[in-house]
Design a protein around this motif. Structure first.
Motif, PDB file in Angstrom:
ATOM      1  N   LYS A   6       0.844  -1.193   0.000  1.00 51.63           N
ATOM      2  CA  LYS A   6       0.000   0.000   0.000  1.00 51.63           C
ATOM      3  C   LYS A   6       0.877   1.239   0.000  1.00 51.63           C
ATOM      4  CE  LYS A   6      -3.859   0.100   2.246  1.00 51.63           C
ATOM      5  NZ  LYS A   6      -4.972   0.217   3.195  1.00 51.63           N
ATOM      6  N   PHE A   7       0.450   2.231  -0.809  1.00 44.80           N
ATOM      7  CA  PHE A   7       1.231   3.454  -0.972  1.00 44.80           C
ATOM      8  C   PHE A   7       0.338   4.680  -0.811  1.00 44.80           C
ATOM      9  CE2 PHE A   7       2.933   0.053  -3.530  1.00 44.80           C
ATOM     10  CZ  PHE A   7       4.257   0.020  -3.134  1.00 44.80           C
ATOM     11  N   LEU A   8       0.893   5.701  -0.161  1.00 43.46           N
ATOM     12  CA  LEU A   8       0.242   7.003  -0.097  1.00 43.46           C
ATOM     13  C   LEU A   8       0.552   7.707  -1.414  1.00 43.46           C
ATOM     14  CD1 LEU A   8      -1.255   9.165   1.582  1.00 43.46           C
ATOM     15  CD2 LEU A   8       0.987   9.919   2.378  1.00 43.46           C
ATOM     16  N   VAL A   9      -0.471   8.321  -2.004  1.00 45.30           N
ATOM     17  CA  VAL A   9      -0.316   9.006  -3.291  1.00 45.30           C
ATOM     18  C   VAL A   9      -0.618  10.486  -3.082  1.00 45.30           C
ATOM     19  CG1 VAL A   9      -1.180   9.165  -5.658  1.00 45.30           C
ATOM     20  CG2 VAL A   9      -0.975   6.918  -4.555  1.00 45.30           C
ATOM     21  N   THR A  10       0.331  11.344  -3.420  1.00 44.35           N
ATOM     22  CA  THR A  10       0.107  12.782  -3.289  1.00 44.35           C
ATOM     23  C   THR A  10      -0.118  13.454  -4.638  1.00 44.35           C
ATOM     24  OG1 THR A  10       2.488  13.130  -3.232  1.00 44.35           O
ATOM     25  CG2 THR A  10       1.349  12.995  -1.105  1.00 44.35           C
ATOM     26  N   ALA A  11       0.358  12.842  -5.715  1.00 45.41           N
ATOM     27  CA  ALA A  11       0.156  13.366  -7.072  1.00 45.41           C
ATOM     28  C   ALA A  11      -0.161  12.178  -7.975  1.00 45.41           C
ATOM     29  CB  ALA A  11       1.400  14.104  -7.550  1.00 45.41           C
ATOM     30  N   PRO A  12      -1.445  11.834  -8.108  1.00 50.00           N
ATOM     31  CA  PRO A  12      -1.815  10.642  -8.888  1.00 50.00           C
ATOM     32  C   PRO A  12      -1.449  10.782 -10.360  1.00 50.00           C
ATOM     33  CG  PRO A  12      -3.758  11.928  -8.324  1.00 50.00           C
ATOM     34  CD  PRO A  12      -2.603  12.551  -7.605  1.00 50.00           C
ATOM     35  N   TYR A 106     -12.462  11.688   4.723  1.00 50.24           N
ATOM     36  CA  TYR A 106     -11.079  11.589   4.234  1.00 50.24           C
ATOM     37  C   TYR A 106     -10.917  12.164   2.825  1.00 50.24           C
ATOM     38  CZ  TYR A 106      -9.866   8.949   8.354  1.00 50.24           C
ATOM     39  OH  TYR A 106      -9.639   8.577   9.651  1.00 50.24           O
ATOM     40  N   GLN A 107     -11.791  13.091   2.466  1.00 46.13           N
ATOM     41  CA  GLN A 107     -11.700  13.763   1.165  1.00 46.13           C
ATOM     42  C   GLN A 107     -10.270  14.232   0.928  1.00 46.13           C
ATOM     43  OE1 GLN A 107     -14.610  14.560  -0.820  1.00 46.13           O
ATOM     44  NE2 GLN A 107     -13.213  15.224  -2.418  1.00 46.13           N
ATOM     45  N   GLY A 108      -9.723  13.879  -0.228  1.00 47.22           N
ATOM     46  CA  GLY A 108      -8.360  14.284  -0.563  1.00 47.22           C
ATOM     47  C   GLY A 108      -7.317  13.196  -0.336  1.00 47.22           C
ATOM     48  N   LEU A 109      -7.641  12.186   0.461  1.00 51.88           N
ATOM     49  CA  LEU A 109      -6.709  11.077   0.688  1.00 51.88           C
ATOM     50  C   LEU A 109      -6.753  10.147  -0.528  1.00 51.88           C
ATOM     51  CD1 LEU A 109      -4.799   9.400   2.506  1.00 51.88           C
ATOM     52  CD2 LEU A 109      -6.851   8.294   3.440  1.00 51.88           C
ATOM     53  N   ILE A 110      -5.579   9.785  -1.016  1.00 49.82           N
ATOM     54  CA  ILE A 110      -5.481   8.837  -2.128  1.00 49.82           C
ATOM     55  C   ILE A 110      -4.469   7.765  -1.747  1.00 49.82           C
ATOM     56  CG2 ILE A 110      -4.972   8.495  -4.575  1.00 49.82           C
ATOM     57  CD1 ILE A 110      -5.583  11.463  -5.021  1.00 49.82           C
ATOM     58  N   LEU A 111      -4.894   6.509  -1.850  1.00 45.29           N
ATOM     59  CA  LEU A 111      -4.032   5.369  -1.571  1.00 45.29           C
ATOM     60  C   LEU A 111      -4.027   4.439  -2.775  1.00 45.29           C
ATOM     61  CD1 LEU A 111      -5.266   4.551   2.052  1.00 45.29           C
ATOM     62  CD2 LEU A 111      -3.131   5.697   1.416  1.00 45.29           C
ATOM     63  N   THR A 126       9.157  -2.432  -7.158  1.00 48.12           N
ATOM     64  CA  THR A 126       9.560  -1.026  -7.107  1.00 48.12           C
ATOM     65  C   THR A 126       8.400  -0.201  -7.659  1.00 48.12           C
ATOM     66  OG1 THR A 126      11.875  -1.605  -7.435  1.00 48.12           O
ATOM     67  CG2 THR A 126      11.238   0.680  -7.886  1.00 48.12           C
ATOM     68  N   PRO A 127       7.784   0.638  -6.825  1.00 51.12           N
ATOM     69  CA  PRO A 127       6.628   1.413  -7.281  1.00 51.12           C
ATOM     70  C   PRO A 127       7.046   2.584  -8.168  1.00 51.12           C
ATOM     71  CG  PRO A 127       7.185   2.018  -5.050  1.00 51.12           C
ATOM     72  CD  PRO A 127       8.102   0.873  -5.416  1.00 51.12           C
ATOM     73  N   PRO A 128       6.103   3.090  -8.973  1.00 48.92           N
ATOM     74  CA  PRO A 128       6.399   4.281  -9.777  1.00 48.92           C
ATOM     75  C   PRO A 128       6.526   5.520  -8.883  1.00 48.92           C
ATOM     76  CG  PRO A 128       4.090   3.667  -9.999  1.00 48.92           C
ATOM     77  CD  PRO A 128       4.751   2.583  -9.193  1.00 48.92           C
ATOM     78  N   GLU A 129       7.034   6.592  -9.450  1.00 50.70           N
ATOM     79  CA  GLU A 129       7.280   7.819  -8.684  1.00 50.70           C
ATOM     80  C   GLU A 129       6.022   8.418  -8.074  1.00 50.70           C
ATOM     81  OE1 GLU A 129       9.620  10.759 -10.657  1.00 50.70           O
ATOM     82  OE2 GLU A 129      11.173   9.320 -11.213  1.00 50.70           O
ATOM     83  N   TRP A 130       4.856   8.213  -8.699  1.00 53.48           N
ATOM     84  CA  TRP A 130       3.645   8.815  -8.152  1.00 53.48           C
ATOM     85  C   TRP A 130       3.201   8.168  -6.843  1.00 53.48           C
ATOM     86  CZ3 TRP A 130      -0.461   5.458  -8.035  1.00 53.48           C
ATOM     87  CH2 TRP A 130      -0.516   4.454  -8.989  1.00 53.48           C
ATOM     88  N   CYS A 131       3.805   7.062  -6.503  1.00 52.03           N
ATOM     89  CA  CYS A 131       3.572   6.468  -5.178  1.00 52.03           C
ATOM     90  C   CYS A 131       4.533   7.161  -4.212  1.00 52.03           C
ATOM     91  CB  CYS A 131       3.825   4.964  -5.199  1.00 52.03           C
ATOM     92  SG  CYS A 131       2.592   4.039  -6.121  1.00 52.03           S
ATOM     93  N   ALA A 132       4.024   8.138  -3.477  1.00 50.14           N
ATOM     94  CA  ALA A 132       4.872   9.015  -2.672  1.00 50.14           C
ATOM     95  C   ALA A 132       5.549   8.308  -1.501  1.00 50.14           C
ATOM     96  CB  ALA A 132       4.048  10.195  -2.151  1.00 50.14           C
ATOM     97  N   ARG A 133       4.802   7.423  -0.825  1.00 55.18           N
ATOM     98  CA  ARG A 133       5.374   6.802   0.373  1.00 55.18           C
ATOM     99  C   ARG A 133       4.779   5.421   0.563  1.00 55.18           C
ATOM    100  NH1 ARG A 133       4.250   7.469   6.274  1.00 55.18           N
ATOM    101  NH2 ARG A 133       2.642   8.979   5.747  1.00 55.18           N
ATOM    102  N   ASP A 134       5.621   4.431   0.853  1.00 53.98           N
ATOM    103  CA  ASP A 134       5.163   3.073   1.132  1.00 53.98           C
ATOM    104  C   ASP A 134       4.643   3.047   2.572  1.00 53.98           C
ATOM    105  OD1 ASP A 134       4.857   0.344   1.675  1.00 53.98           O
ATOM    106  OD2 ASP A 134       6.595  -0.205   0.477  1.00 53.98           O
ATOM    107  N   THR A 136       2.845   0.302   3.719  1.00 52.13           N
ATOM    108  CA  THR A 136       2.469  -1.101   3.935  1.00 52.13           C
ATOM    109  C   THR A 136       2.701  -1.533   5.376  1.00 52.13           C
ATOM    110  OG1 THR A 136       3.064  -1.614   1.648  1.00 52.13           O
ATOM    111  CG2 THR A 136       2.873  -3.481   3.181  1.00 52.13           C
ATOM    112  N   TRP A 137       3.896  -1.299   5.876  1.00 48.49           N
ATOM    113  CA  TRP A 137       4.282  -1.865   7.169  1.00 48.49           C
ATOM    114  C   TRP A 137       3.935  -0.976   8.356  1.00 48.49           C
ATOM    115  CZ3 TRP A 137       7.124  -2.596   2.709  1.00 48.49           C
ATOM    116  CH2 TRP A 137       7.204  -3.918   2.276  1.00 48.49           C
ATOM    117  N   SER A 138       3.514   0.232   8.116  1.00 48.71           N
ATOM    118  CA  SER A 138       3.176   1.117   9.239  1.00 48.71           C
ATOM    119  C   SER A 138       1.775   0.838   9.776  1.00 48.71           C
ATOM    120  CB  SER A 138       3.281   2.587   8.821  1.00 48.71           C
ATOM    121  OG  SER A 138       2.207   2.935   7.966  1.00 48.71           O
ATOM    122  N   GLY A 139       0.874   0.398   8.906  1.00 53.28           N
ATOM    123  CA  GLY A 139      -0.509   0.168   9.327  1.00 53.28           C
ATOM    124  C   GLY A 139      -1.321   1.442   9.495  1.00 53.28           C
ATOM    125  N   GLU A 140      -0.689   2.612   9.361  1.00 51.36           N
ATOM    126  CA  GLU A 140      -1.381   3.869   9.633  1.00 51.36           C
ATOM    127  C   GLU A 140      -2.502   4.164   8.650  1.00 51.36           C
ATOM    128  OE1 GLU A 140       1.034   7.528   8.834  1.00 51.36           O
ATOM    129  OE2 GLU A 140       2.489   6.090   8.033  1.00 51.36           O
TER     130      GLU A 140
END
Length: 151
Positions: A6-12, A106-111, A126-134, A136-140
């Protein structure tokens, strides 16, 4: 067994909004272990997920709309709503990104999530650049956790 990253996306990726999507609404009856109800367009499910972050057991049981609405009233926390876009993973025809664009609290959140056939493949991905942060292991950013927070 579900194996996913799972990745946080800031610029899809550009143009994702033009792709088909599914509307998802889900709520949690229990978070340890996870028991959720979900409406995905016109389909309804009860899902059990074992503990874990990248790999865990998952079972989906079909529900009818009446059973879904009944169980939805018994859910803890808030109901999550999102649009899910399916995007191909470049160079990997065997993989698909599920891009979840949240609405409501959670309007604005993209995962983005990707499911894999093996843990080795998941770790090597290896994720593409648009995947801002992994995440997966944080559970947050587990949906069950988001549902129990204020948004």
């Amino acid at each position: 067994m579900e194996i996913e990253r799972k990745f946080l996306v800031t610029a899809p990726p550009k143009g994702y909004e033009a792709r088909p999507f599914r509307m998802i609404e889900q709520a949690y009856l229990c978070t340890e272990p996870v028991v959720r109800v979900r409406r995905e367009d016109d389909s309804f499910y009860l899902t059990y997920k074992s503990r874990g972050l990248m790999a865990r057991e998952e079972y989906n049981l079909p529900l009818d709309e009446r059973a879904y609405l009944h169980l939805l009233k018994k859910a803890d926390g808030q109901v999550l709503t999102k649009k899910r876009y399916l995007l191909p993973v470049e160079g990997r025809p065997d993989l698909t990104f599920e891009l979840d664009v949240f609405e409501g609290a959670y309007q604005g959140l993209i995962l983005a999530e990707v499911e894999f056939a093996s843990e080795e493949d998941a770790v090597a991905f290896t994720p593409p650049e648009w995947c801002a942060r992994d995440v997966t292991w944080s559970g947050e950013y587990q949906n069950s956790r988001l549902a129990m927070e204020k948004g």
